[in-house]
Design a protein around this motif. Structure first.
Motif, PDB file in Angstrom:
ATOM      1  N   THR A 173       2.326  -1.660   0.962  1.00 21.34           N
ATOM      2  CA  THR A 173       1.101  -1.989   1.687  1.00 21.34           C
ATOM      3  C   THR A 173       0.143  -0.803   1.716  1.00 21.34           C
ATOM      4  N   ILE A 174       0.704   0.401   1.885  1.00 24.80           N
ATOM      5  CA  ILE A 174      -0.125   1.611   1.869  1.00 24.80           C
ATOM      6  C   ILE A 174      -0.798   1.778   0.509  1.00 24.80           C
ATOM      7  N   PHE A 175      -0.029   1.567  -0.569  1.00 22.86           N
ATOM      8  CA  PHE A 175      -0.591   1.665  -1.917  1.00 22.86           C
ATOM      9  C   PHE A 175      -1.719   0.650  -2.100  1.00 22.86           C
ATOM     10  N   VAL A 176      -1.444  -0.594  -1.717  1.00 21.43           N
ATOM     11  CA  VAL A 176      -2.433  -1.654  -1.885  1.00 21.43           C
ATOM     12  C   VAL A 176      -3.684  -1.358  -1.058  1.00 21.43           C
ATOM     13  N   GLY A 177      -3.480  -0.926   0.203  1.00 18.77           N
ATOM     14  CA  GLY A 177      -4.609  -0.645   1.081  1.00 18.77           C
ATOM     15  C   GLY A 177      -5.478   0.490   0.581  1.00 18.77           C
ATOM     16  N   ASN A 178      -4.847   1.518   0.013  1.00 18.82           N
ATOM     17  CA  ASN A 178      -5.601   2.688  -0.426  1.00 18.82           C
ATOM     18  C   ASN A 178      -6.122   2.560  -1.853  1.00 18.82           C
ATOM     19  N   TRP A 179      -5.396   1.844  -2.724  1.00 20.26           N
ATOM     20  CA  TRP A 179      -5.806   1.747  -4.116  1.00 20.26           C
ATOM     21  C   TRP A 179      -6.656   0.507  -4.413  1.00 20.26           C
ATOM     22  N   PRO A 215      -8.410 -12.698  -4.092  1.00 16.58           N
ATOM     23  CA  PRO A 215      -7.252 -11.818  -4.297  1.00 16.58           C
ATOM     24  C   PRO A 215      -5.941 -12.474  -3.869  1.00 16.58           C
ATOM     25  N   ALA A 216      -5.984 -13.327  -2.830  1.00 11.39           N
ATOM     26  CA  ALA A 216      -4.764 -14.009  -2.399  1.00 11.39           C
ATOM     27  C   ALA A 216      -4.269 -14.968  -3.479  1.00 11.39           C
ATOM     28  N   LYS A 217      -5.188 -15.671  -4.130  1.00 13.77           N
ATOM     29  CA  LYS A 217      -4.798 -16.610  -5.187  1.00 13.77           C
ATOM     30  C   LYS A 217      -4.196 -15.877  -6.375  1.00 13.77           C
ATOM     31  N   THR A 218      -4.804 -14.759  -6.762  1.00 12.92           N
ATOM     32  CA  THR A 218      -4.268 -13.961  -7.876  1.00 12.92           C
ATOM     33  C   THR A 218      -2.836 -13.524  -7.584  1.00 12.92           C
ATOM     34  N   ASP A 263      -4.623   0.102 -13.470  1.00 10.12           N
ATOM     35  CA  ASP A 263      -5.735  -0.510 -12.733  1.00 10.12           C
ATOM     36  C   ASP A 263      -5.743  -2.035 -12.859  1.00 10.12           C
ATOM     37  N   PHE A 264      -4.575  -2.654 -12.663  1.00 15.92           N
ATOM     38  CA  PHE A 264      -4.473  -4.111 -12.738  1.00 15.92           C
ATOM     39  C   PHE A 264      -4.824  -4.785 -11.409  1.00 15.92           C
ATOM     40  N   GLY A 265      -5.040  -3.997 -10.351  1.00 17.00           N
ATOM     41  CA  GLY A 265      -5.444  -4.569  -9.065  1.00 17.00           C
ATOM     42  C   GLY A 265      -4.378  -5.458  -8.448  1.00 17.00           C
ATOM     43  N   MET A 266      -4.797  -6.597  -7.890  1.00 23.05           N
ATOM     44  CA  MET A 266      -3.876  -7.512  -7.230  1.00 23.05           C
ATOM     45  C   MET A 266      -2.833  -8.059  -8.191  1.00 23.05           C
TER      46      MET A 266
END
Length: 450
Positions: A40-46, A134-137, A191-194
């Motif tokens: 979650t920290i990675f997702v929140g910051n990246w 982003p939720a759907k991805t 950098d693939f994001g979600m």
């Protein structure tokens, strides 16, 4: 690694045995919960704070489908533990074969169903506005790996039922560590994001599945099945279903609770409040990891000794498990109460989220130390094959108390009323569980002690 016999569950001293079973389970759950936090920290910051909310929206759906594997695993493992205690290997083997067949059929079916109704389910679970895309991805990729996750959850409980907690711990550590490594590669480097966050989770469970498959094919497992064991047997399905339904109902209620709370908080505070709940939700496994770990160690010991009619040992493991879990949970409770601001800043730099999370975090975890009695008490009835009381006690905390309180309390306290509902429901469910557990010990275990 030395092979462990299931017979050890009925002969070794309870204190030593519980530590031997619970420590690997606790380590596995701790690492898994830390993985969730760091992820979650990675997702929140990246990626951004909206990505945290997007993942939280998907959790109810993926948890419910993955819970099928867990439900089949725990339901069948209760049978396997008692069968091994009663020296009935044919029933243990048939049960394991039926678990594999059921896991495949249900997880694949529900994954297909979930993908077909993707555009309906995501908004229903709070994935609205900027959260939807982003939720759907994330959702679609996660569901591709749900059958694998189902087998991992099922296989892990069977390994523990055999009395091999170290291997069960490794099966939990592999996806946790693998997910963090793949997160770094897919999100930060590529950098693939979600999509990267989702493929990191799915890929890590594939690796864990390969490890579990190796375990059952190697000499470490006592359960050597053949094709005849995969054929479904009505009586075994009924027993797996009745006991596994307890776990499935619990996970279903968790999913419904996420849905209701996400929508209620979105109404009061918008995306910020949903993000706060996402952080608190991610912390919940960390807050309860000592209790969950000891509960997982407790279940095979209680089931084996109940199956072999050693009720004095069953009573001893109940008392010992509650004592150990309460002490450890109190330590985690102190950390959460003293350092909520520091913990919140690990997840996000969003000032609005940082300002409101600490107070709500304190309310959500205010009753953590007493939950040892509630969770272990409910687990006892599942371990010994008493499905109905296990189901009722499992549902008291969220379905019977929390959900009604979540609607009543905001009428008087606004959004704060939702957060106050957490400790109130914890206290009420613990009182109810304590009553039934005490009655069970007095009427069943005391009368049948050798």
């Amino acid at each position: 690694m030395a092979k462990t016999s299931s017979k050890d569950l009925g002969t070794q001293p309870i204190g030593k045995l519980l530590i031997k079973q619970a420590v690997p389970a606790s380590i596995g759950i701790l690492v898994m919960s830390l993985n969730i936090l760091v992820d979650t920290i990675f997702v929140g910051n990246w990626i951004g704070s909206t990505a945290i909310a997007a993942i939280n929206v998907v959790l109810p759906v993926s948890f419910f489908i993955a819970a099928l594997g867990m439900a089949i695993g725990i339901g069948g493992s209760s049978i396997i533990s008692r069968a091994l205690g009663a020296d009935n290997m044919p029933k243990a083997l048939k049960t394991f074969g039926n678990q594999i067949t059921l896991t495949f059929l249900f997880t694949v079916s529900f994954a297909i169903f979930g993908l077909y109704f993707v555009d309906t389910l995501i908004p229903a679970f709070g994935g609205k506005g900027t959260i939807f895309d982003p939720a759907k991805t994330y959702y679609e990729i996660i569901l591709y790996g749900v059958p694998v996750l189902g087998f991992v959850m099922m296989g892990n409980t069977v390994i523990r039922a055999e009395g091999n907690p170290k291997f069960a711990m490794y099966a939990m550590l592999i996806p946790s560590v693998g997910n963090l490594v793949l997160d770094y590669i897919f999100i930060n480097i590529m950098d693939f994001g979600m999509a990267g966050a989702a493929w990191a989770s799915t890929g890590s469970y594939i690796v864990s599945f390969i490890f579990i498959l190796w375990y059952f094919l190697s000499k470490n497992s006592e359960l050597k099945i053949n094709l005849s064991h995969f054929k479904l047997e009505k009586t075994i399905i009924a027993e797996i279903g009745s006991l596994g339904f307890v776990t499935l109902a619990r996970q279903a209620v968790v999913s419904v609770t996420f849905l209701l709370v996400n929508n209620a908080l979105y109404k009061f505070g918008g995306e910020t409040s949903v993000t706060v709940y996402a952080i608190v939700g991610r912390l919940s496994m960390f807050a309860l990891f000592p209790i969950y770990g000891i509960t997982q160690g407790f279940i095979p010991i209680a089931g084996f000794n109940f199956g072999s009619d050693q009720h004095d040992r069953v009573k001893e493991v109940i008392y010992t498990a509650i004592k150990y879990a309460t002490i450890l949970a109190a330590v985690v409770f102190i950390l959460l109460m003293v350092f909520p601001e520091v913990i919140t800043k690990w997840f996000t730099t969003d000032v609005d989220v940082i300002n409101v999370t600490p107070t709500n975090m304190r309310w959500a975890f205010a009753a953590v130390p007493i939950l040892a009695l509630q969770l272990i008490g409910a687990a006892y009835f599942q371990a010994v094959g008493k499905a109905f009381p296990a189901l009722i006690l499992t549902l008291t905390r969220q379905a019977i108390f929390f959900i009604p309180l979540m609607y009543i309390m905001p009428l008087y306290f606004g959004e704060l009323g939702i957060w106050m509902s957490f400790p109130i429901s914890d206290v009420l469910s613990t009182i109810v569980t304590g009553f039934f557990l005490r009655r069970e010990i007095r009427l069943k275990l005391n009368r049948n002690t050798r």
